[in-house]
Design an enzyme around this catalytic site. Structure first.
Site, PDB file in Angstrom:
ATOM      1  N   LYS A  46     -14.450  15.660   0.945  1.00 25.86           N
ATOM      2  CA  LYS A  46     -13.872  17.003   0.912  1.00 25.86           C
ATOM      3  C   LYS A  46     -12.371  16.895   1.151  1.00 25.86           C
ATOM      4  CE  LYS A  46     -14.126  20.132   4.282  1.00 25.86           C
ATOM      5  NZ  LYS A  46     -14.666  21.171   5.179  1.00 25.86           N
ATOM      6  N   ARG A  79      -4.767  40.815  16.359  1.00 25.45           N
ATOM      7  CA  ARG A  79      -4.525  41.864  15.374  1.00 25.45           C
ATOM      8  C   ARG A  79      -5.717  42.820  15.414  1.00 25.45           C
ATOM      9  NH1 ARG A  79      -3.754  38.398  10.121  1.00 25.45           N
ATOM     10  NH2 ARG A  79      -3.992  40.475   9.161  1.00 25.45           N
ATOM     11  N   GLY A 118     -11.881  26.553  17.082  1.00 24.21           N
ATOM     12  CA  GLY A 118     -10.530  26.568  16.530  1.00 24.21           C
ATOM     13  C   GLY A 118      -9.754  25.269  16.616  1.00 24.21           C
ATOM     14  N   ALA A 119      -9.968  24.493  17.664  1.00 21.13           N
ATOM     15  CA  ALA A 119      -9.186  23.266  17.846  1.00 21.13           C
ATOM     16  C   ALA A 119      -9.728  22.170  16.937  1.00 21.13           C
ATOM     17  CB  ALA A 119      -9.219  22.814  19.304  1.00 21.13           C
ATOM     18  N   ASP A 120      -9.032  21.950  15.814  1.00 21.35           N
ATOM     19  CA  ASP A 120      -9.488  20.953  14.840  1.00 21.35           C
ATOM     20  C   ASP A 120      -8.338  20.079  14.360  1.00 21.35           C
ATOM     21  OD1 ASP A 120      -8.104  22.812  13.392  1.00 21.35           O
ATOM     22  OD2 ASP A 120      -9.646  23.119  11.869  1.00 21.35           O
ATOM     23  N   LYS A 147      -3.942  21.451  19.143  1.00 21.34           N
ATOM     24  CA  LYS A 147      -4.632  22.732  19.231  1.00 21.34           C
ATOM     25  C   LYS A 147      -5.492  22.776  20.496  1.00 21.34           C
ATOM     26  CE  LYS A 147      -4.921  24.178  14.378  1.00 21.34           C
ATOM     27  NZ  LYS A 147      -5.846  24.620  13.315  1.00 21.34           N
ATOM     28  N   SER A 199     -16.190  21.671  18.445  1.00 19.35           N
ATOM     29  CA  SER A 199     -16.427  21.480  17.013  1.00 19.35           C
ATOM     30  C   SER A 199     -15.126  21.121  16.296  1.00 19.35           C
ATOM     31  CB  SER A 199     -17.009  22.759  16.411  1.00 19.35           C
ATOM     32  OG  SER A 199     -17.090  22.674  15.012  1.00 19.35           O
TER      33      SER A 199
END
Length: 324
Positions: free
Chosen positions: A67, A161, A221-223, A227, A294
């Protein structure tokens, strides 16, 4: 020789969360048993984002490929998704490319499935309240998977937001059979049994004192290096499970605390695949705080892409292109 092209719409037409969850769970089990090849992600960094390549081979499926995916957090401001991807599937026997497919929806679905699988093995079975911080595309598939596996009664969603949080509530009302409300403070979202963090943050958005005993957290989110979404003190209170140890230490939720000496890699409890395969226990009591770190694994992409390819061939979906 021909190669099958599957557009994003083609992929959407054949990929459901009901299919993605068992495919990804099987891939995690094979990872836990050591039956896969998966080099670490490679990154190219730009001013506004990054590009990653993710190869894998799953022996049980005889499936292999790569990918290519970006992460550009500012893209929504110009009308593009933050994450876009393509997946190439290859023949194990000859190496010839079999299919090229849109990987953006696939990425969201396989990551949502992974979060659901992590919660299945790590959350309390009576979990009914979900908190979400970050109401982007990934939040939708996280709640899709959790709704398949738990009897949900309430969802609280927070996004910096507010209009995006309101849009999320409207969107999920089409499939979510429980109350879903926007909240204005991250602390309010933490009043839950299962917490999902899905932001591009580089500083904690969840403080340790906000999280009660017994909570499970999917830290999505931390990838990438730098992060971070969780207070390092929270890691020390919790049983931390990663998807892949080398990737997590490099670019997962634990990467910043480890680099600063606030957490050690030997404190990580397990890789999720080891728990799925039955080699290491997951949650052991109702008071534990559990965290799934993740980073996203190439085996998830290849397992789901292989499923999509087989289904598309069965249904004669896609476009055959001359390759050679």
């Amino acid at each position: 020789m021909e190669i099958l092209w599957l557009s994003e719409d083609d992929v959407r037409s054949v990929l459901t969360m009901e299919d993605a969850i068992p495919a990804v769970e099987s891939a995690f089990a094979e990872h836990g048993l050591g039956n896969v090849q998966m080099p670490p992600k490679s990154y190219l960094y730009y001013e506004h984002g990054d590009l990653r390549t993710m190869p894998a081979y799953i022996k049980k499926l005889e499936a292999t490929g790569v990918k290519i995916v970006n992460s550009h957090p500012g893209n929504p401001e110009i009308g593009l998704p933050s994450v876009m991807a393509v997946v190439i599937l290859n023949s194990v026997e000859t190496g010839a490319p079999l299919a090229l497919m849109g990987g953006t929806y696939l990425t969201a679905m396989r990551t949502g499935a992974a979060g659901g699988i992590a919660a299945k093995h790590l959350a309390r079975r009576d979990s009914s309240a979900v908190g979400i911080i970050g109401a982007g595309a990934q939040a939708r598939t996280q709640i899709m998977a959790l709704a398949k596996l738990f009897d949900l009664e309430a969802v609280r969603v927070m996004d910096r937001r507010k209009e995006r949080a309101r849009a999320f509530v409207s969107d999920v009302s089409g499939f979510l059979e429980c109350e879903c409300v926007p909240v204005s403070d991250a602390r309010d979202a933490c009043d839950c049994d299962i917490l999902v963090t899905a932001t591009p943050s580089r500083a904690p958005v969840v403080l340790s004192e906000w999280v009660r005993d017994g909570t499970h957290i999917n830290a999505i989110g931390a990838d990438a290096p730098g992060k971070q979404e969780l207070d390092p003190r929270l890691l020390r209170r919790a049983k931390v499970v990663v998807d892949d140890l080398s990737q997590a230490v490099h670019s997962g939720e634990v990467n910043v605390p480890i680099s600063r000496g606030e957490y050690r890699s030997d404190e990580i409890h397990a890789q999720l695949g080891e728990i799925v395969a039955g080699k290491i226990p997951g949650r052991e009591n109702d008071m534990e705080i559990t965290i799934f770190d993740s980073t996203g694994l190439a085996i998830q992409d290849i397992a789901v892409a292989s499923l999509v390819y087989r289904r598309a061939r069965e249904l004669s979906i896609g476009t055959l292109l001359e390759f050679m």
